[in-house]
Design a protein around this motif. Structure first.
Motif, mmCIF file in Angstrom:
data_model
loop_
_atom_site.group_PDB
_atom_site.id
_atom_site.type_symbol
_atom_site.label_atom_id
_atom_site.label_comp_id
_atom_site.label_asym_id
_atom_site.label_seq_id
_atom_site.Cartn_x
_atom_site.Cartn_y
_atom_site.Cartn_z
ATOM 1 N N TYR A 15 35.842 14.308 7.236
ATOM 2 C CA TYR A 15 36.692 14.096 6.070
ATOM 3 C C TYR A 15 37.943 14.965 6.218
ATOM 4 O O TYR A 15 37.847 16.190 6.305
ATOM 5 N N ASP A 44 34.571 8.382 9.867
ATOM 6 C CA ASP A 44 35.638 8.761 8.943
ATOM 7 C C ASP A 44 35.160 8.491 7.520
ATOM 8 O O ASP A 44 34.946 7.347 7.128
ATOM 9 N N ASN A 45 35.004 9.570 6.751
ATOM 10 C CA ASN A 45 34.467 9.459 5.387
ATOM 11 C C ASN A 45 35.604 9.398 4.362
ATOM 12 O O ASN A 45 35.759 10.280 3.534
ATOM 13 N N ASN A 46 36.428 8.315 4.487
ATOM 14 C CA ASN A 46 37.507 8.059 3.527
ATOM 15 C C ASN A 46 38.568 9.155 3.542
ATOM 16 O O ASN A 46 39.039 9.613 2.490
ATOM 17 N N GLY A 52 42.054 8.977 10.796
ATOM 18 C CA GLY A 52 41.842 7.640 11.357
ATOM 19 C C GLY A 52 42.676 7.400 12.595
ATOM 20 O O GLY A 52 42.194 6.841 13.597
ATOM 21 N N THR A 73 33.472 3.914 9.786
ATOM 22 C CA THR A 73 34.063 4.265 8.492
ATOM 23 C C THR A 73 33.021 4.166 7.389
ATOM 24 O O THR A 73 32.282 3.180 7.319
ATOM 25 N N GLU A 74 32.941 5.200 6.568
ATOM 26 C CA GLU A 74 32.128 5.174 5.349
ATOM 27 C C GLU A 74 33.067 5.469 4.186
ATOM 28 O O GLU A 74 33.442 6.625 3.964
ATOM 29 N N ASP A 75 33.481 4.421 3.471
ATOM 30 C CA ASP A 75 34.439 4.617 2.380
ATOM 31 C C ASP A 75 33.880 4.242 1.014
ATOM 32 O O ASP A 75 34.611 4.229 0.022
ATOM 33 N N ALA A 83 27.846 9.366 5.272
ATOM 34 C CA ALA A 83 28.520 9.092 6.547
ATOM 35 C C ALA A 83 27.526 9.181 7.703
ATOM 36 O O ALA A 83 27.560 8.349 8.625
#
Length: 315
Positions: A15, A44-46, A52, A73-75, A83
């Motif tokens: 993050y 990538d946690n948002n 990114g 990606t975990e958004d 994540a």
């Protein structure tokens, strides 16, 4: 080293990691574990920074080096545990290793972390965390007193565990006990280790030679936040597993310990410093301890575990 070693998946939740990612990626590139036996899953946690972009560039570069680095990606859920779950679901490794973006795994980290799995009853391996060099007083304090050493966690009086900054777990175990609690904000590393040991016959092994270097908190705000999180984690684990709450630091005790420091410890340690039998950081250990203990007490008092945070995801 031969190619008959276990296939490993290394998972890193990220993050806003633009400052840390270049150093981490270089450490992953330098791993001595056979490249055809490991995949690196960076999630990538948002993030709202250049995370990114940096990850996309790294994936393109490492592909030419025959390094299997994948970007996920975990958004939907803002949580390092969510994540990690995202990556576990697609991981191909028999063993899943975890570290963090602000960590620096040593070149033989993965090689040494996997060795204990040769014992078929070992399901969790905990590596060691060592401080990265730091210049501030708080960084020196953390290094001097091994603040994040895993050797203390594997000897926890309630049940052994390790932090996700340096731990590996057999993938098949997640099929039995579930994944991380995705809405938990802290304490998920202890929670998963305790669930595994309580619900299965798998054993936890400590591998002190598997070293990850970790950046310690450099300023008072970060230091207090870290200790508040320790208190919060303990409250959550108390509710989830029944672990005893930490003794709270009272104002009276703080006043007594400060008085003892000023009247006894400081003069004694100052004399030791003059003759070379003490380090400067030892002179102020007590007030730094008290700042941490007060923050931990506040975190434990104020923490409230939501019903949602108790949820366990499954493969």
């Amino acid at each position: 080293m031969t190619n008959d070693q276990s296939k490993v998946s290394v998972i890193v939740p990220i993050y806003n990691g633009e400052a840390d990612l270049p150093g981490l990626i270089e450490c992953l590139r330098a791993q001595t574990y056979p490249r055809d036996r490991v995949e690196y899953l960076l999630v990538d946690n948002n993030s709202s920074d250049r995370t990114g972009q940096i990850l996309a560039t790294a994936a393109a570069q490492t592909s030419t080096e025959k390094i299997n680095l994948q970007v996920l990606t975990e958004d939907k859920i803002q949580s390092s545990y969510a994540a990690r779950n995202k990556a576990i679901r697609i991981a191909q490794g028999e063993i899943i290793a975890f570290t963090d973006a602000d960590c620096r795994p040593q070149p033989d980290w993965l090689e040494k972390l996997v060795i204990p799995f040769a014992d078929p009853i070992v399901g969790i391996v905990v590596g060691e965390l060592v401080a990265l060099p730091g210049n501030t007083i708080l960084e020196q304090y953390a290094e001097r007193y091994e603040l994040m050493s895993q050797k203390f966690l594997v000897e926890h009086p309630f049940c052994s565990y390790g932090q996700t900054a340096n731990i590996a777990i057999r993938r098949e175990i997640f099929e039995r006990v579930g994944l991380f609690r995705p809405y938990l904000t802290t304490g998920g590393d202890a929670d998963i280790c305790w669930r595994i040991q309580k619900q299965t016959g798998w054993k936890l092994e400590f591998a002190p030679q598997a070293i990850v270097r970790h950046r310690h908190r450099a300023n008072l705000r970060e230091f207090k936040s870290q200790w508040r999180r320790y208190g919060t984690s303990n409250r959550y684990l108390h509710e989830l597993h029944g672990v005893s709450l930490m003794r709270e630091l009272t104002f009276r005790e703080s006043l007594y310990r400060l008085s003892r420091w000023l009247l006894k410890e400081l003069p004694r340690d100052s004399a030791k410093l003059v003759i070379g039998k003490a380090k400067a950081i030892e002179l102020i250990k007590t007030p730094i301890d008290l700042i941490g203990f007060q923050a931990r007490t506040a975190g434990q008092k104020q923490a409230q575990l939501s019903e949602q945070a108790k949820t366990i995801e499954w493969l």
